[in-house]
Design a protein around this motif. Structure first.
Motif, PDB file in Angstrom:
ATOM      1  N   ALA A  16       0.819  -1.213   0.000  1.00 28.68           N
ATOM      2  CA  ALA A  16       0.000   0.000   0.000  1.00 28.68           C
ATOM      3  C   ALA A  16       0.855   1.266   0.000  1.00 28.68           C
ATOM      4  CB  ALA A  16      -0.920   0.004   1.217  1.00 28.68           C
ATOM      5  N   ASP A  17       2.133   1.154   0.438  1.00 36.31           N
ATOM      6  CA  ASP A  17       3.018   2.321   0.453  1.00 36.31           C
ATOM      7  C   ASP A  17       3.871   2.405  -0.810  1.00 36.31           C
ATOM      8  OD1 ASP A  17       4.788   0.238   0.819  1.00 36.31           O
ATOM      9  OD2 ASP A  17       5.705   1.041   2.639  1.00 36.31           O
ATOM     10  N   ASP A  18       3.464   1.680  -1.866  1.00 39.47           N
ATOM     11  CA  ASP A  18       4.101   1.753  -3.185  1.00 39.47           C
ATOM     12  C   ASP A  18       5.520   1.199  -3.202  1.00 39.47           C
ATOM     13  OD1 ASP A  18       1.814   3.028  -4.395  1.00 39.47           O
ATOM     14  OD2 ASP A  18       2.428   4.866  -3.365  1.00 39.47           O
ATOM     15  N   HIS A  19       5.818   0.291  -2.302  1.00 41.28           N
ATOM     16  CA  HIS A  19       7.060  -0.477  -2.334  1.00 41.28           C
ATOM     17  C   HIS A  19       6.759  -1.884  -2.859  1.00 41.28           C
ATOM     18  CE1 HIS A  19       8.405   2.709   0.343  1.00 41.28           C
ATOM     19  NE2 HIS A  19       9.620   2.209   0.369  1.00 41.28           N
ATOM     20  N   GLU A  20       7.719  -2.481  -3.539  1.00 43.50           N
ATOM     21  CA  GLU A  20       7.579  -3.899  -3.827  1.00 43.50           C
ATOM     22  C   GLU A  20       7.479  -4.657  -2.500  1.00 43.50           C
ATOM     23  OE1 GLU A  20       9.437  -5.572  -7.670  1.00 43.50           O
ATOM     24  OE2 GLU A  20      10.981  -4.243  -6.853  1.00 43.50           O
ATOM     25  N   ASP A  21       6.616  -5.650  -2.461  1.00 43.15           N
ATOM     26  CA  ASP A  21       6.325  -6.364  -1.222  1.00 43.15           C
ATOM     27  C   ASP A  21       7.268  -7.559  -1.085  1.00 43.15           C
ATOM     28  OD1 ASP A  21       5.251  -7.786   0.921  1.00 43.15           O
ATOM     29  OD2 ASP A  21       3.185  -7.254   0.392  1.00 43.15           O
ATOM     30  N   LEU A  22       8.409  -7.340  -0.439  1.00 41.76           N
ATOM     31  CA  LEU A  22       9.430  -8.383  -0.359  1.00 41.76           C
ATOM     32  C   LEU A  22       8.927  -9.619   0.385  1.00 41.76           C
ATOM     33  CD1 LEU A  22      12.731  -6.392   0.327  1.00 41.76           C
ATOM     34  CD2 LEU A  22      11.627  -6.966  -1.854  1.00 41.76           C
ATOM     35  N   ASP A  23       8.138  -9.404   1.431  1.00 44.14           N
ATOM     36  CA  ASP A  23       7.621 -10.551   2.183  1.00 44.14           C
ATOM     37  C   ASP A  23       6.694 -11.397   1.312  1.00 44.14           C
ATOM     38  OD1 ASP A  23       9.008  -9.813   4.476  1.00 44.14           O
ATOM     39  OD2 ASP A  23       7.328  -8.646   5.274  1.00 44.14           O
ATOM     40  N   ALA A  24       5.808 -10.739   0.592  1.00 43.95           N
ATOM     41  CA  ALA A  24       4.879 -11.474  -0.273  1.00 43.95           C
ATOM     42  C   ALA A  24       5.617 -12.141  -1.429  1.00 43.95           C
ATOM     43  CB  ALA A  24       3.800 -10.535  -0.806  1.00 43.95           C
ATOM     44  N   LEU A  25       6.627 -11.472  -1.963  1.00 44.50           N
ATOM     45  CA  LEU A  25       7.424 -12.074  -3.040  1.00 44.50           C
ATOM     46  C   LEU A  25       8.141 -13.321  -2.543  1.00 44.50           C
ATOM     47  CD1 LEU A  25       8.864  -8.809  -4.614  1.00 44.50           C
ATOM     48  CD2 LEU A  25       7.408 -10.458  -5.813  1.00 44.50           C
TER      49      LEU A  25
END
Length: 371
Positions: A138-147
């Motif tokens: 939601a903060d426009d970062h790639e989601d490393l945890d989800a990746l």
């Protein structure tokens, strides 16, 4: 009629990842007065690189060194690593194509973020890979945890991450990237696109000697070094992984002129520091322009600023089109929810004045979101 191409080739859409400013000029019948859409460096290459390329141009009857020996040695010395850990290619785009060719067969899974750099996806589709997407946070970062969770579930051949990120300009700290590299399944290659590394805060980049068999880090002369038109970049990894690029790369793909320019640019770190300082100052100027006109600039560790237009993709597209027709070339992300933004490459003060004028007129034409 007997088909001339493979079933895979025939199944691909007739499209390209990017529409260039030249194509837009032809289509729209205009000439752009400011070129702020392709994340090129308006500050250009080091004068020493220009001089070296001019001198090399007279020897363009020669092929460039197919082993790129001198340049690989110089890159390795610059980073304090072994030359065997470096491969050089025709821009990061070219190197990504070689990697996909090496790692992916038809049907093999590749994981990336939805809305991330589209040329990587273009290569995956071209070799028959199956793309799997993870949304941005939601903060426009790639989601490393989800990746990482997706990679553990699917065991893909490749996992693509850009740090700093394009198209948002966001970044993760070095510890988060290192943790991702260490926790990734060993059969999954982390494709770490660091095209904007030279603009990043120091705490965003893991030590360059972070090496794993399934980690490849991509750097370029296109951005801070100002050599986008020369098409030259490199990838860093463990020697046994890097050697695979020699099996498929175009050995004469990097021109004599590009090699000479990259060597000279690498040697002129003082000019690089001046360019980075100019970019940081220009980012601040673009952020202030956005704020003056009611847009929200995202923090950026790149040479561009993404600006939240406050509405949906249709609203941002209308603003983009209105700016383009006023002779200023900018771009926008193509995938929701990132498509609520426009993305503006930093320029010189004159470029920014042209952009601000075009933006003000575009906003007046388009009106507020929902109008």
């Amino acid at each position: 009629m007997t088909p001339l191409f493979t079933p895979l080739a025939r199944s691909l859409p007739s499209s390209v990842p990017f529409v260039g400013p030249e194509a837009l000029e032809r289509r729209m019948g205009i000439r752009f007065t400011a070129r702020l859409g392709a994340n090129e460096s308006v500050f250009g290459p080091s004068p020493k690189a220009v001089e070296a390329m001019a001198a090399a141009a007279g020897r363009s009857w020669c092929y460039g060194d197919p082993e790129l020996f001198d340049l690989k040695q110089a890159i390795a010395a610059h980073h304090g690593i072994a030359a065997g850990s470096v491969a050089v290619g025709e821009g990061i785009d070219g190197l990504l194509g070689y990697l996909v060719r090496l790692a992916c067969g038809p049907g093999d899974t590749v994981v990336t973020s939805r809305g991330a750099y589209p040329t990587f996806n273009f290569h995956v589709a071209g070799y028959g890979g199956a793309l799997d997407f993870v949304p941005y946070r939601a903060d426009d970062h790639e989601d490393l945890d989800a990746l990482l969770d997706r990679a553990k579930a699917l065991r893909p051949k490749l996992l693509y991450v850009s740090n700093p990120d394009n198209p948002t300009g966001s970044w993760h700290d070095a510890a988060a990237i290192a943790s991702l590299a260490h926790e990734l399944p060993e059969e999954t290659i982390l494709v770490l696109d660091e095209a904007y590394a030279d603009f990043a805060p120091e705490n965003a980049l893991p030590p360059i000697d972070l090496m794993r068999p399934n980690l490849l880090r991509f750097r370029t002369f296109s951005k801070a070094y100002g050599m986008a038109g020369a098409r030259i970049a490199y990838v860093i990894g463990m020697p046994e992984t890097i050697r695979a690029f020699d099996k498929v790369r175009n050995h004469f793909g990097v021109s004599l002129v590009a090699q000479a320019g990259a060597l000279a640019a690498l040697a002129d770190q003082a000019y690089l520091r001046e360019t980075v300082a100019a970019v940081i100052a220009a980012r601040g100027d673009l952020a202030r322009i956005a704020e003056r006109h009611g847009l929200t600039p995202l923090p950026s560790a790149t040479n561009f600023v993404a600006m939240d237009c406050g509405g949906d993709g249709a609203h941002a597209r209308a603003i983009l089109d209105a700016v383009l027709k006023r002779g200023v070339f900018i771009r926008m992300p193509g995938v929701p929810p990132l498509d609520r933004m426009i993305r503006v490459t930093v320029g010189r003060p004159h470029d920014h004045r042209l952009f601000e004028t075009a933006l003000a007129e575009a906003l007046e034409e388009v009106g507020p979101p929902g109008a």
